[in-house]
Scaffold this motif. Structure first.
Motif, PDB file in Angstrom:
ATOM      1  N   SER A  36      93.793  14.324 -56.665  1.00 51.27           N
ATOM      2  CA  SER A  36      95.329  14.033 -57.035  1.00 51.27           C
ATOM      3  C   SER A  36      95.513  14.647 -58.287  1.00 51.27           C
ATOM      4  O   SER A  36      96.903  15.403 -58.631  1.00 51.27           O
ATOM      5  CB  SER A  36      95.654  12.526 -57.086  1.00 51.27           C
ATOM      6  N   HIS A  37      94.825  14.628 -59.137  1.00 53.89           N
ATOM      7  CA  HIS A  37      94.854  15.340 -60.736  1.00 53.89           C
ATOM      8  C   HIS A  37      93.680  15.573 -61.413  1.00 53.89           C
ATOM      9  O   HIS A  37      92.615  14.854 -60.911  1.00 53.89           O
ATOM     10  CB  HIS A  37      96.163  14.681 -61.464  1.00 53.89           C
ATOM     11  N   PHE A  38      93.633  16.090 -62.273  1.00 54.77           N
ATOM     12  CA  PHE A  38      92.330  16.379 -63.144  1.00 54.77           C
ATOM     13  C   PHE A  38      92.040  15.511 -64.220  1.00 54.77           C
ATOM     14  O   PHE A  38      91.114  15.936 -65.113  1.00 54.77           O
ATOM     15  CB  PHE A  38      92.557  17.944 -63.598  1.00 54.77           C
TER      16      PHE A  38
ATOM     17  N   GLY B 219      89.673  12.791 -65.989  1.00 59.92           N
ATOM     18  CA  GLY B 219      88.130  12.719 -65.948  1.00 59.92           C
ATOM     19  C   GLY B 219      87.633  11.702 -64.849  1.00 59.92           C
ATOM     20  O   GLY B 219      86.768  11.886 -64.235  1.00 59.92           O
ATOM     21  N   ASP B 220      88.296  10.665 -65.058  1.00 60.43           N
ATOM     22  CA  ASP B 220      88.106   9.512 -64.065  1.00 60.43           C
ATOM     23  C   ASP B 220      88.473   9.761 -62.515  1.00 60.43           C
ATOM     24  O   ASP B 220      87.961   9.070 -61.704  1.00 60.43           O
ATOM     25  CB  ASP B 220      88.864   7.897 -64.221  1.00 60.43           C
ATOM     26  N   HIS B 221      89.084  10.855 -62.285  1.00 62.08           N
ATOM     27  CA  HIS B 221      89.522  11.220 -60.912  1.00 62.08           C
ATOM     28  C   HIS B 221      88.686  12.442 -60.183  1.00 62.08           C
ATOM     29  O   HIS B 221      88.308  12.611 -59.324  1.00 62.08           O
ATOM     30  CB  HIS B 221      91.013  11.707 -60.901  1.00 62.08           C
ATOM     31  N   ILE B 222      88.085  13.228 -61.544  1.00 60.89           N
ATOM     32  CA  ILE B 222      87.459  14.289 -60.988  1.00 60.89           C
ATOM     33  C   ILE B 222      85.843  14.410 -61.266  1.00 60.89           C
ATOM     34  O   ILE B 222      85.113  15.284 -60.876  1.00 60.89           O
ATOM     35  CB  ILE B 222      87.940  15.844 -61.663  1.00 60.89           C
TER      36      ILE B 222
ATOM     37  N   ALA C  87      97.742   7.342 -56.345  1.00 59.73           N
ATOM     38  CA  ALA C  87      96.989   7.917 -57.450  1.00 59.73           C
ATOM     39  C   ALA C  87      97.312   7.222 -58.941  1.00 59.73           C
ATOM     40  O   ALA C  87      97.374   5.987 -58.981  1.00 59.73           O
ATOM     41  CB  ALA C  87      97.183   9.310 -57.849  1.00 59.73           C
ATOM     42  N   ASP C  88      97.848   8.013 -59.870  1.00 57.93           N
ATOM     43  CA  ASP C  88      98.315   7.237 -61.195  1.00 57.93           C
ATOM     44  C   ASP C  88      99.749   7.355 -61.306  1.00 57.93           C
ATOM     45  O   ASP C  88     100.370   7.381 -62.521  1.00 57.93           O
ATOM     46  CB  ASP C  88      97.675   7.944 -62.162  1.00 57.93           C
ATOM     47  N   VAL C  89     100.612   7.213 -60.065  1.00 56.36           N
ATOM     48  CA  VAL C  89     101.965   6.878 -60.652  1.00 56.36           C
ATOM     49  C   VAL C  89     102.185   5.811 -61.514  1.00 56.36           C
ATOM     50  O   VAL C  89     103.138   5.874 -62.036  1.00 56.36           O
ATOM     51  CB  VAL C  89     102.830   6.779 -59.102  1.00 56.36           C
TER      52      VAL C  89
ATOM     53  N   GLY D 281      96.278   2.619 -55.026  1.00 60.36           N
ATOM     54  CA  GLY D 281      96.541   2.933 -56.278  1.00 60.36           C
ATOM     55  C   GLY D 281      95.134   3.150 -57.124  1.00 60.36           C
ATOM     56  O   GLY D 281      94.348   1.923 -56.883  1.00 60.36           O
ATOM     57  N   PHE D 282      94.885   4.037 -57.741  1.00 60.43           N
ATOM     58  CA  PHE D 282      93.386   4.126 -58.463  1.00 60.43           C
ATOM     59  C   PHE D 282      93.153   3.094 -59.292  1.00 60.43           C
ATOM     60  O   PHE D 282      92.176   2.680 -59.428  1.00 60.43           O
ATOM     61  CB  PHE D 282      93.590   5.819 -59.010  1.00 60.43           C
ATOM     62  N   HIS D 283      94.327   2.706 -60.040  1.00 63.58           N
ATOM     63  CA  HIS D 283      94.066   1.628 -60.969  1.00 63.58           C
ATOM     64  C   HIS D 283      94.686   0.434 -60.745  1.00 63.58           C
ATOM     65  O   HIS D 283      94.668  -0.639 -61.517  1.00 63.58           O
ATOM     66  CB  HIS D 283      94.707   2.191 -62.477  1.00 63.58           C
ATOM     67  N   PHE D 284      94.858   0.164 -59.543  1.00 65.77           N
ATOM     68  CA  PHE D 284      95.387  -1.231 -59.007  1.00 65.77           C
ATOM     69  C   PHE D 284      94.306  -2.255 -58.920  1.00 65.77           C
ATOM     70  O   PHE D 284      92.859  -1.583 -58.755  1.00 65.77           O
ATOM     71  CB  PHE D 284      95.844  -0.899 -57.377  1.00 65.77           C
TER      72      PHE D 284
HETATM   73 ZN   LIG Z   1      93.491   7.623 -63.776  1.00 63.01          ZN
END
Ligand SMILES: [Zn+2]
Length: 282
Positions: free
Chosen positions: A105-107, A109-112, A212-214, A258-261
């Motif tokens: 989704s974006h770069f 660190g916690d995502h890639i 993602a992190d919306v 959501g990644f942080h839900f």
């Molecule tokens: Zn994140």
């Protein structure tokens, strides 16, 4: 249990928990609200007020026989309370070699970071890696790295560690808005980062959107969507994106992840007060 399956028509969505990080709650976490207001918002939901737990959950989409992993977590590069995705993937019945596509989704660190182990081996050796074009252009720009404040240089270097040196053909940049395959489409959701993209899975009339992190943790930033988490790179653009995406999810009653839900990290969003309430699936 660190994974949860959901049927979506003929497709399947599996939430894969990577762990969580507890951070003391200070002034810096919400950039544009006084700490007392932030604490009051948490207290009103019977949540602790001296710290926040930020969970990390990626999603595996099984669609048309192919396996798409949306974001990666940390693998062995993160804090000791993270790096659980691989065990949860195994518990769900899959090996890293089974993953056909990793979609980022974006770069941040916690995502890639989970794409490559600390020893630099690729965690998903058979996967093509799909990246949003504007996100890739931003983080791979050496001039932007040189101009970045010292605290941000590490983020640029992490992108190079993970994505630099991927064999030709394995990295697949996409234009936000494009379909990755039939049934899996991307949309621009810029603001949190310059090129963040979100993803919609459709099967047999049912939809799921990975946002993602919306928003970071929904107990703060869904309930109070005009607040900016410290990680939003363009706070005003992120705010507008958050309202636009959440209004759409509420109107269409779409299942969202959501990644942080809070785990299982998918559920529905409802209008509440000046913002939104996340209702996790039972
Ligand atoms: Zn994140």
């Amino acid at each position: 249990m660190g994974f949860k399956r959901m049927k979506l028509g003929a497709a399947e969505i599996i939430a894969l928990h990577d762990g969580a990080l507890r951070r003391p709650l200070g002034d810096e976490f919400v950039r544009n609200a006084p700490l007392e207001q932030v604490k009051a918002m948490l207290a009103s939901q019977n949540l602790p007020t001296d710290y926040v737990d930020i969970p990390f959950t990626a999603f595996l989409v099984v669609l048309g026989g192919k396996k798409f992993l949306l974001d990666t977590g940390f693998a062995d590069n993160g804090p000791p309370t993270t790096g659980q995705l691989r065990a949860n993937l195994a518990a769900a019945g899959y090996k890293p070699e089974d993953i056909d596509h990793v979609v980022l989704s974006h770069f941040h660190g916690d995502h890639i970071n989970g794409l490559r182990a600390k020893d630099s081996t690729l965690v998903y050796p058979n996967a093509k890696v799909h990246v949003p074009k504007p996100e890739h252009a931003f983080w791979m720009d050496d001039a932007k790295m040189d101009a970045a404040p010292p605290a941000m240089k590490g983020a640029f270097q992490a992108v190079r560690r993970v994505l630099g040196g991927l064999p030709a053909g394995q990295l697949v940049p996409f234009e936000p808005g494009a379909d990755l395959v039939p049934g899996l489409s991307s949309s621009a959701a810029f603001g949190h980062t310059p090129g963040m993209s979100i993803f919609t899975v459709k099967s047999e009339g049912q939809s799921f959107v990975y946002v993602a992190d919306v928003t970071n943790i929904p107990s703060l930033f869904a309930r109070s969507p005009d607040w900016a988490v410290q990680f939003d790179m363009d706070a005003e653009m992120a705010r507008q994106t958050r309202r636009r995406v959440f209004d759409m999810l509420v109107k269409d009653k779409t299942m969202a992840g959501g990644f942080h839900f809070p785990f299982p990290a998918f559920g529905s969003l409802e209008a509440a007060g000046n913002g939104y309430q996340f209702k996790p699936v039972a």
